[in-house]
Write a protein that holds these residues in place. Structure first.
Motif, PDB file in Angstrom:
ATOM      1  N   ALA A   2       6.185   9.014  21.113  1.00  0.00           N
ATOM      2  CA  ALA A   2       7.451   8.414  20.720  1.00  0.00           C
ATOM      3  C   ALA A   2       7.586   8.541  19.207  1.00  0.00           C
ATOM      4  CB  ALA A   2       7.483   6.947  21.148  1.00  0.00           C
ATOM      5  N   ASP A   3       8.598   7.916  18.676  1.00  0.00           N
ATOM      6  CA  ASP A   3       8.745   7.909  17.233  1.00  0.00           C
ATOM      7  C   ASP A   3       7.570   7.172  16.606  1.00  0.00           C
ATOM      8  OD1 ASP A   3      11.131   9.217  17.501  1.00  0.00           O
ATOM      9  OD2 ASP A   3      12.308   7.368  17.543  1.00  0.00           O
ATOM     10  N   ALA A   4       7.449   7.332  15.300  1.00  0.00           N
ATOM     11  CA  ALA A   4       6.375   6.631  14.596  1.00  0.00           C
ATOM     12  C   ALA A   4       6.592   5.124  14.672  1.00  0.00           C
ATOM     13  CB  ALA A   4       6.340   7.091  13.149  1.00  0.00           C
ATOM     14  N   LEU A   5       5.511   4.409  14.468  1.00  0.00           N
ATOM     15  CA  LEU A   5       5.581   2.954  14.464  1.00  0.00           C
ATOM     16  C   LEU A   5       6.613   2.509  13.430  1.00  0.00           C
ATOM     17  CD1 LEU A   5       3.881   0.791  15.974  1.00  0.00           C
ATOM     18  CD2 LEU A   5       2.410   0.697  13.958  1.00  0.00           C
ATOM     19  N   PRO A   6       7.640   1.747  13.828  1.00  0.00           N
ATOM     20  CA  PRO A   6       8.646   1.301  12.850  1.00  0.00           C
ATOM     21  C   PRO A   6       8.004   0.490  11.724  1.00  0.00           C
ATOM     22  CG  PRO A   6       9.386   0.900  15.100  1.00  0.00           C
ATOM     23  CD  PRO A   6       7.947   1.310  15.197  1.00  0.00           C
ATOM     24  N   ALA A   7       8.559   0.632  10.544  1.00  0.00           N
ATOM     25  CA  ALA A   7       7.958  -0.003   9.361  1.00  0.00           C
ATOM     26  C   ALA A   7       7.900  -1.520   9.501  1.00  0.00           C
ATOM     27  CB  ALA A   7       8.752   0.398   8.121  1.00  0.00           C
ATOM     28  N   ALA A  37      -3.877   6.019  12.661  1.00  0.00           N
ATOM     29  CA  ALA A  37      -4.433   6.880  13.711  1.00  0.00           C
ATOM     30  C   ALA A  37      -3.852   6.570  15.084  1.00  0.00           C
ATOM     31  CB  ALA A  37      -5.957   6.731  13.738  1.00  0.00           C
ATOM     32  N   TYR A  38      -3.643   5.295  15.369  1.00  0.00           N
ATOM     33  CA  TYR A  38      -3.302   4.919  16.736  1.00  0.00           C
ATOM     34  C   TYR A  38      -2.003   4.117  16.886  1.00  0.00           C
ATOM     35  CZ  TYR A  38      -8.194   6.262  17.117  1.00  0.00           C
ATOM     36  OH  TYR A  38      -9.370   6.957  17.038  1.00  0.00           O
ATOM     37  N   GLY A  39      -1.337   3.864  15.786  1.00  0.00           N
ATOM     38  CA  GLY A  39      -0.070   3.127  15.874  1.00  0.00           C
ATOM     39  C   GLY A  39       0.928   3.840  16.765  1.00  0.00           C
ATOM     40  N   GLY A  40       1.018   5.144  16.587  1.00  0.00           N
ATOM     41  CA  GLY A  40       1.948   5.923  17.401  1.00  0.00           C
ATOM     42  C   GLY A  40       1.579   5.916  18.869  1.00  0.00           C
ATOM     43  N   LEU A  41       0.297   5.939  19.153  1.00  0.00           N
ATOM     44  CA  LEU A  41      -0.169   5.919  20.539  1.00  0.00           C
ATOM     45  C   LEU A  41       0.240   4.613  21.232  1.00  0.00           C
ATOM     46  CD1 LEU A  41      -1.899   6.846  22.965  1.00  0.00           C
ATOM     47  CD2 LEU A  41      -3.895   5.911  21.772  1.00  0.00           C
ATOM     48  N   VAL A  42      -0.063   3.501  20.593  1.00  0.00           N
ATOM     49  CA  VAL A  42       0.258   2.204  21.195  1.00  0.00           C
ATOM     50  C   VAL A  42       1.778   2.048  21.335  1.00  0.00           C
ATOM     51  CG1 VAL A  42       0.079  -0.296  20.914  1.00  0.00           C
ATOM     52  CG2 VAL A  42      -1.859   1.172  20.313  1.00  0.00           C
ATOM     53  N   TYR A  43       2.487   2.449  20.314  1.00  0.00           N
ATOM     54  CA  TYR A  43       3.947   2.343  20.351  1.00  0.00           C
ATOM     55  C   TYR A  43       4.523   3.231  21.465  1.00  0.00           C
ATOM     56  CZ  TYR A  43       8.772   2.202  18.599  1.00  0.00           C
ATOM     57  OH  TYR A  43      10.119   2.032  18.472  1.00  0.00           O
ATOM     58  N   SER A  44       3.955   4.408  21.610  1.00  0.00           N
ATOM     59  CA  SER A  44       4.441   5.334  22.646  1.00  0.00           C
ATOM     60  C   SER A  44       4.203   4.770  24.041  1.00  0.00           C
ATOM     61  CB  SER A  44       3.742   6.689  22.508  1.00  0.00           C
ATOM     62  OG  SER A  44       4.082   7.309  21.291  1.00  0.00           O
TER      63      SER A  44
END
Lengths: 278, 188
Positions: free
Chosen positions: A55-60, B23-30
């Motif tokens: 998905a998109d990057a973690l929102p700020a 490293a893993y923010g995108g993974l958890v968010y996805s």
């Protein structure tokens, strides 16, 4: 453990990993021997990652909230006993050290093997997409691989036709080649309009015998950034058998979980029954 | 080899928090965005998942699974719990139109998890109906009941496919645990 308890344990661990448990079911699981087994959840997590579209990057703003939380839980003053206490709170299960150690050696060996296999596989993928200057023999491009497969006997081959006679996609043409045996294939397409990746993406679907027409297998997403002919490797997420048709749809960026099939760009129907792969 | 981020977090290294999010923010968010249709709910789930991650960092064992898989496991649990607590359907689109999972051309998450790649390979060795049930359940976020209603497969058979399929994947990943039973193949 009785056979009845074992059956219940398997049922609850499977359901926990696939659809979750109610509070009551979680309580029932907690009292069973072996309830701290994470392996079902780890397997499910691995399966999900294998098919998860980033998905998109973690929102700020969310990142800020998470970082603020971390200050309460990650501290140089935290003693190990405090950590252990916190561990027991969430999530519901915790694997005792001994239960991990029992299979750690085997897991380490398998992971090492997996890394080896993975590196080998990645190596092949990377060679195909980014040929190293000193690679020998010279790797084939997708276009060359497509042409080679087209020349092989026993391949499933179909021609692309526009889904609509009029409109911007009316000139879609090309072919698709697929091998059940190799579980690989290539799509060759021309006439597809360029798309803005921030607004939409193209998505390939494989209609085949295993999953049926209702749930075609995803063949990957792709974007068109230039005019002319493109050749795209098919990335079937599930094993495809005896495809009867291929389709390209237009979906939102990253693809969709549920396609409404509102915008079908092209169809490629397999007209003839071919002999199995040699 | 660099020390795992989770071990650094467990040791109280605050710099590791940033590394973990990178490293893993995108993974958890996805994972959350995949399974939850409501953006606000997904963000809440992500925030709660990371609290779980901070708390469970000390449990991580690199000999069992990659960091990515361990974190994905915690995130999935939290997201599924969240979905159950708010009582909302995972997907907003009609189940009847469910189609297989979209593919990725960059395989970002496969590259950060050895187990993910092996799981993908293992998945392809399963019987088609097992693949379908696991796919709809784990990736599509459907309950066993919903799968039964959508596909016409009896609920008991759906459960059997889910169990046997998951056991096979677990076996392929070398994740045999204390409940490593031999699945019995039988005609369904």
């Amino acid at each position: 453990m009785t056979e009845k308890d074992r059956e219940l344990l398997l049922d609850l661990l499977t359901r926990q990993a696939t659809e979750g448990l109610t509070s009551e079911e979680s309580r029932r699981l907690a009292v069973l021997e072996g309830s701290d087994d994470d392996s079902f959840d780890l397997a499910a997590a691995a399966l999900m990652m294998a098919e998860l579209e980033p998905a998109d990057a973690l929102p700020a703003h969310l990142r800020s909230r998470i970082a603020a939380d971390a200050a309460d839980f990650v501290s140089t003053n935290v003693e190990s006993s405090q950590i252990e206490k916190a561990v027991g709170e969430i999530p519901p299960r915790r694997t005792p050290l001994l239960s991990w150690l029992g299979w750690a050696v085997a897991a380490a060996a398998l992971i090492a093997l997996g890394i080896n296999i993975s590196m080998t596989r990645f190596g092949v993928t990377e060679i195909a997409r980014n040929p190293p200057p000193t690679a020998t023999p010279t790797p084939m491009t997708p276009a060359q691989s497509h042409d080679e497969m087209m020349a092989e006997p026993g391949m499933t081959v179909a021609k692309w036709t526009p889904a609509a006679k009029d409109g911007e996609m009316a000139k879609v043409a090309g072919d698709v080649v697929w091998s059940d045996k190799q579980q690989k294939g290539y799509v060759k397409l021309s006439g597809l309009p360029k798309n803005d990746p921030n607004a939409s993406t193209y998505q390939l679907w494989i209609f085949e015998e295993n999953q049926g027409d209702k749930t075609p297998i995803d063949g990957g997403t792709f974007n068109i950034s230039s005019d002319g002919t493109v050749v795209i490797p098919i990335e079937a997420k599930l094993a495809a058998k005896n495809p009867s048709m291929f389709a390209v749809t237009v979906e939102r960026p990253g693809g969709v979980v549920v396609s409404k099939r509102e915008k079908v760009a092209a169809l490629a129907k397999v007209e003839t029954s071919r002999p199995p792969d040699a | 080899m660099a020390e795992p981020i989770l071990k650094r977090i467990a040791a109280g290294d605050k710099n590791a928090v940033e590394d973990c999010l990178n490293a893993y923010g995108g993974l958890v968010y996805s994972i959350a965005r995949k399974l939850m249709s409501n953006e606000a709910d997904a963000e809440d789930a992500v925030q709660e998942a990371f609290i779980d991650i901070w708390k469970n960092a000390g449990r991580y064992d690199a000999t069992v699974a990659s960091e990515a898989t361990f974190i994905a496991m915690i995130a999935r649990r939290r997201v599924i719990d969240k979905i159950r607590s708010i009582g909302r359907r995972i997907a907003t689109d009609p189940i009847e139109e469910m189609v297989s999972e979209p593919g990725s051309t960059d395989h970002k998450f496969i590259q950060i998890s050895v187990e993910a790649k092996e799981a993908a390979e293992a998945m392809k060795t399963l019987r088609p109906e097992q693949q379908k049930v696991l796919h709809l359940s784990i990736v599509g976020g459907m309950s066993h009941q919903e799968i039964a209603e959508t596909t016409g497969i009896p609920l008991g058979t759906v459960k059997t496919h889910a169990r046997r399929g998951l056991l096979r994947v677990r076996e392929a990943l070398g994740l045999g645990g204390v409940t490593d039973f031999e699945p019995q193949e039988a005609a369904i």
